[in-house]
Design an enzyme around this catalytic site. Sequence first.
Site, PDB file in Angstrom:
ATOM      1  CB  ILE A  52      -0.956  -0.006   1.203  1.00 41.80           C
ATOM      2  CG1 ILE A  52      -2.002   1.103   1.078  1.00 41.80           C
ATOM      3  CG2 ILE A  52      -0.199   0.116   2.514  1.00 41.80           C
ATOM      4  CD1 ILE A  52      -3.120   0.997   2.104  1.00 41.80           C
ATOM      5  N   GLY A  82      -0.036  -5.594   0.733  1.00 41.87           N
ATOM      6  CA  GLY A  82      -1.099  -5.784  -0.242  1.00 41.87           C
ATOM      7  C   GLY A  82      -0.698  -6.695  -1.386  1.00 41.87           C
ATOM      8  CG  ASP A 107      -3.891  -8.453   1.229  1.00 41.38           C
ATOM      9  OD1 ASP A 107      -4.510  -9.192   2.005  1.00 41.38           O
ATOM     10  OD2 ASP A 107      -3.206  -7.490   1.591  1.00 41.38           O
ATOM     11  CD  GLU A 134      -1.045  -6.308   5.550  1.00 37.44           C
ATOM     12  OE1 GLU A 134      -1.434  -6.158   4.378  1.00 37.44           O
ATOM     13  OE2 GLU A 134      -0.222  -7.217   5.876  1.00 37.44           O
ATOM     14  CG  ASP A 192      -8.125  -4.244   6.010  1.00 35.63           C
ATOM     15  OD1 ASP A 192      -7.327  -4.295   5.058  1.00 35.63           O
ATOM     16  OD2 ASP A 192      -8.523  -3.178   6.513  1.00 35.63           O
TER      17      ASP A 192
END
Length: 309
Positions: free
Chosen positions: A99, A155, A158, A178, A186
């Site tokens: 991110i 991310g 993810d 994170e 999340d």
Amino acid sequence: MSLRSWRTSKPNRGLWLPSASVVRAMSSSAGPTSPFTTLAISHPAKCVTHVELHRPEKLNAMNSAFWSEMVDCFNDLAADPDCRVVVVSGAGRVFTAGIDLMDMASDILQPQGDDTARISWSLRKKIAQYQETFSVIEKCPKPVVVAVHGACIGGGVDLITACDIRLCTQDAWFQVKEVDIGLAADVGTLQRLPKVIGSRSLVNDLALTARRMYADEAKSSGLVSRVFADKEAMITGAVEMAGEIAGRSPVAVQGTKVNLLYSRDHSVAEGLDYMATWNMSMLQTDDVIKSAQASMEKKSPKTVTFSKL
């Protein structure tokens, strides 16, 4: 212009395997492809679309535009009959630094609302939108092969856990980052990584310590299925694999992806029941006859012309 209209305006190519010069061109494209600002789109083989994260000067960090552009891109690809397989990679020195905190700080740290309930409602909606950025990869019926080099942080994990096949270079490393920035992941890692790796202890280890996992451990744990010497070899391998998949019946390939994902989240009995319902219609395709004929004639499925799906 939508991605699909841009795609169909390009000259049609036959199925081919990429040369080293083509791979270098794919890995160092001039910049993002309209209508996107963070993604570069190319078509290295027939029915194969290459989606490259393209903010190399920012280590492909995920800014505000990225989160919506990935959704638009994969929704287009899901509906594009000329696309049968997708390859995802990153431009520049690393796959992604995760991110872009500087760009995303206002969304995350300053949610809008007049009181706790309204702030929470707004934040929940925003998180759900971010989750869709990677869920859309999973929902796309076309198989997605992701090719990771260098760092894959936050991310990035993810993203890759939502893909169907994961490849990496020997210098790749992965980090569930994170907890180091004060939050629980999340947008997919905590939900998908346990199903990808299968070891709850290892997932907990990675998620709670934020330590790095390097290529050899990623391979032995099942996070990736192949490790390549360098990025050029990996992109070549990824496109070759995508070409092999694209050469099969799109009815068979897309049906396989849909049912693999269904079976992951349901019991064996439920999966078998869903499969029977699925194939009671899908078995009526001409692709079965064409594929069987090619097999009897000892021909590759890639010699068969399948209708678009």
